[in-house]
Motif scaffolding. Structure first.
Motif, short mmCIF file in Angstrom:
data_model
loop_
_atom_site.label_atom_id
_atom_site.label_comp_id
_atom_site.label_asym_id
_atom_site.label_seq_id
_atom_site.Cartn_x
_atom_site.Cartn_y
_atom_site.Cartn_z
N THR A 42 11.33 10.06 -37.05
CA THR A 42 11.35 11.53 -37.05
C THR A 42 12.36 12.05 -36.04
OG1 THR A 42 9.05 11.71 -37.75
CG2 THR A 42 9.99 13.59 -36.58
N ARG A 43 12.36 11.47 -34.85
CA ARG A 43 13.28 11.94 -33.81
C ARG A 43 14.73 11.60 -34.14
NH1 ARG A 43 8.45 11.75 -32.31
NH2 ARG A 43 7.59 12.84 -30.49
N GLU A 44 14.95 10.47 -34.79
CA GLU A 44 16.31 10.12 -35.20
C GLU A 44 16.80 11.08 -36.29
OE1 GLU A 44 19.97 8.37 -35.70
OE2 GLU A 44 18.53 8.23 -34.04
N LYS A 45 15.92 11.42 -37.22
CA LYS A 45 16.29 12.37 -38.27
C LYS A 45 16.59 13.75 -37.67
CE LYS A 45 14.76 14.25 -42.73
NZ LYS A 45 15.10 15.64 -42.43
N LEU A 46 15.79 14.17 -36.69
CA LEU A 46 16.04 15.45 -36.03
C LEU A 46 17.39 15.43 -35.32
CD1 LEU A 46 12.53 16.31 -34.51
CD2 LEU A 46 13.70 17.52 -36.35
N ARG A 47 17.73 14.29 -34.72
CA ARG A 47 19.02 14.19 -34.04
C ARG A 47 20.16 14.34 -35.04
NH1 ARG A 47 23.07 11.02 -33.30
NH2 ARG A 47 22.21 9.47 -34.73
N ARG A 48 20.05 13.62 -36.18
CA ARG A 48 21.11 13.71 -37.21
C ARG A 48 21.19 15.11 -37.80
NH1 ARG A 48 18.64 9.01 -39.18
NH2 ARG A 48 17.98 10.21 -41.00
N ASP A 49 20.03 15.66 -38.13
CA ASP A 49 20.01 17.00 -38.73
C ASP A 49 20.50 18.06 -37.74
OD1 ASP A 49 19.07 15.94 -41.03
OD2 ASP A 49 16.98 16.58 -40.77
N LEU A 51 22.97 17.80 -35.70
CA LEU A 51 24.43 17.87 -35.77
C LEU A 51 24.88 18.72 -36.96
CD1 LEU A 51 25.28 14.12 -35.05
CD2 LEU A 51 25.39 16.03 -33.45
N ARG A 52 24.11 18.64 -38.04
CA ARG A 52 24.47 19.35 -39.27
C ARG A 52 23.95 20.78 -39.28
NH1 ARG A 52 22.10 19.74 -44.39
NH2 ARG A 52 20.31 18.58 -43.61
N LEU A 53 22.68 20.97 -38.86
CA LEU A 53 22.04 22.28 -38.96
C LEU A 53 22.16 23.11 -37.67
CD1 LEU A 53 18.78 21.14 -40.78
CD2 LEU A 53 20.77 22.24 -41.81
N GLY A 54 22.12 22.44 -36.54
CA GLY A 54 22.19 23.16 -35.27
C GLY A 54 21.11 22.69 -34.31
N HIS A 55 21.10 23.28 -33.13
CA HIS A 55 20.14 22.88 -32.11
C HIS A 55 19.90 24.04 -31.15
CE1 HIS A 55 24.16 22.04 -30.50
NE2 HIS A 55 23.65 22.35 -29.33
N ILE A 56 18.82 23.90 -30.38
CA ILE A 56 18.49 24.90 -29.36
C ILE A 56 19.15 24.49 -28.06
CG2 ILE A 56 16.63 25.99 -28.07
CD1 ILE A 56 14.81 25.45 -30.49
N THR A 57 19.85 25.41 -27.44
CA THR A 57 20.53 25.12 -26.19
C THR A 57 20.24 26.22 -25.17
OG1 THR A 57 22.68 24.60 -25.19
CG2 THR A 57 22.65 26.30 -26.88
N LEU A 145 12.59 24.61 -41.48
CA LEU A 145 11.80 23.39 -41.41
C LEU A 145 12.20 22.54 -40.22
CD1 LEU A 145 11.79 22.39 -45.20
CD2 LEU A 145 9.93 23.45 -43.91
N HIS A 146 13.50 22.50 -39.93
CA HIS A 146 14.01 21.74 -38.79
C HIS A 146 13.46 22.28 -37.47
CE1 HIS A 146 16.85 19.31 -36.50
NE2 HIS A 146 17.27 20.40 -35.88
N ILE A 147 13.49 23.59 -37.32
CA ILE A 147 12.98 24.21 -36.10
C ILE A 147 11.47 23.98 -35.98
CG2 ILE A 147 12.57 26.44 -34.95
CD1 ILE A 147 15.25 27.38 -36.08
N ARG A 148 10.76 24.08 -37.11
CA ARG A 148 9.31 23.84 -37.08
C ARG A 148 9.01 22.41 -36.62
NH1 ARG A 148 6.52 24.74 -42.68
NH2 ARG A 148 7.53 26.77 -42.36
N GLU A 149 9.80 21.46 -37.14
CA GLU A 149 9.59 20.06 -36.75
C GLU A 149 9.98 19.82 -35.29
OE1 GLU A 149 8.39 16.04 -37.74
OE2 GLU A 149 7.91 18.09 -38.32
N LEU A 150 11.02 20.50 -34.82
CA LEU A 150 11.39 20.41 -33.40
C LEU A 150 10.23 20.86 -32.51
CD1 LEU A 150 15.06 21.78 -33.29
CD2 LEU A 150 14.32 19.47 -32.72
N LYS A 151 9.58 21.96 -32.89
CA LYS A 151 8.46 22.47 -32.11
C LYS A 151 7.28 21.50 -32.16
CE LYS A 151 9.65 27.37 -32.62
NZ LYS A 151 9.27 28.67 -33.21
N ARG A 152 7.04 20.93 -33.34
CA ARG A 152 5.92 19.98 -33.46
C ARG A 152 6.16 18.76 -32.56
NH1 ARG A 152 4.41 15.40 -35.13
NH2 ARG A 152 6.53 14.85 -35.78
#
Length: 277
Positions: A42-49, A51-57, A145-152
């Motif tokens: 899950t964490r590896e997928k979040l890392r890859r996604d 790069l593609r979708l964005g991240h919180i900084t 969905l990406h942000i929701r999974e980041l929070k989870r």
């Protein structure tokens, strides 16, 4: 003779108990290893996604630091494509205006041909723009969905129950499904009945008074007694409620797996989800 038989029975019972304990230990190890693999994946997928979708900084907002969303490469590529199409449309419209001004002083047939080409070009650009906007909508759904999974995952990392402990000597906590204001919900495994279950951990805040904790427990327990009496195919079964300590009490429920059909603008795939009450 009787003593020998009793000794043999006792020895067989002890061997059986030892074997059962060993099987349980192996089962726990396998389940924990699988849960760890799921967390890593899950964490590896979040890392890859990311790069593609964005991240919180974190960025400076005056004298304070503020968390902001930064779009990934997929959103930047779409923005660049939209910018290019916008420039192409502006040039085509300018060309269309020039053709209208020159129509009286030029060959009518040639003028009409250029006008038709320009018209078709604008239609093609409009279709491309619409397609990009649809892609952007899909990306925004993925982003949610990406942000929701980041929070989870953040909640799972901060949870005091993320260490694969066994509750009530039978429920092995695996991975966090979600967290609310007063509770955390874990996917777990019942080591006695060998089934996957959902464990909802009610946490009573430490700053609450003794009376408030008692009142909350009574209110929640009354609800669970009602839930426990329900027996319906569309309602998740409540198995039992038990107390960890004075600050935590837990209902154990059945785990319901089902498929949710995606909305029309998303690809036709099935999403696994968990249903609990």
């Amino acid at each position: 003779m009787m003593q020998e038989m009793q000794s043999e029975v006792t020895a067989n019972i002890q061997k059986k108990e030892q074997r059962e304990r060993r099987c349980r230990e192996v089962l726990e190890d396998v389940l924990v290893e699988r849960a760890l693999q799921q967390r890593t994946a899950t964490r590896e997928k979040l890392r890859r996604d990311g790069l593609r979708l964005g991240h919180i900084t974190a960025k400076h907002h005056g004298v304070h630091m503020k968390n902001v969303w930064e779009d990934g490469q997929a959103f930047l590529d779409l923005a660049n494509r939209l910018h290019t199409i916008s420039e192409d449309k502006d040039r085509a419209k300018d060309h269309q205006l020039r053709l209208k001004k020159q129509r009286r002083n030029s060959d009518v047939v040639q003028d009409s041909t250029f006008a038709e080409i320009t018209k078709l070009r604008l239609q093609t650009l409009a279709k491309e723009e619409k397609s990009i906007e649809e892609d952007k909508d899909k990306l925004n759904e993925e982003k949610k969905l990406h942000i929701r999974e980041l929070k989870r995952v953040r909640d799972e990392d901060e949870s005091p129950f993320n260490d694969f402990r066994v509750l009530d000597k039978r429920y092995l906590l695996m991975n966090l499904l979600g967290r609310g204001g007063f509770s955390e919900v874990y996917k777990a495994f019942d080591l006695n009945d060998y089934r996957e279950v959902v464990i909802k951990l009610h946490r009573l805040h430490s700053h609450w008074s003794h009376e408030r904790k008692i009142a909350y427990q009574k209110h929640a327990t009354r609800e669970y007694h009602i839930h426990e009496s329900l027996d319906h195919a569309n309602i998740v079964k409540l198995w039992r409620v038990f107390l960890i300590d004075f600050d935590f009490f837990v209902p154990g429920m059945g785990l319901c797996l089902f498929h949710i059909s995606p909305p029309p603008r998303l690809p036709r795939i099935s999403y696994s989800a968990f249903c609990f009450v």
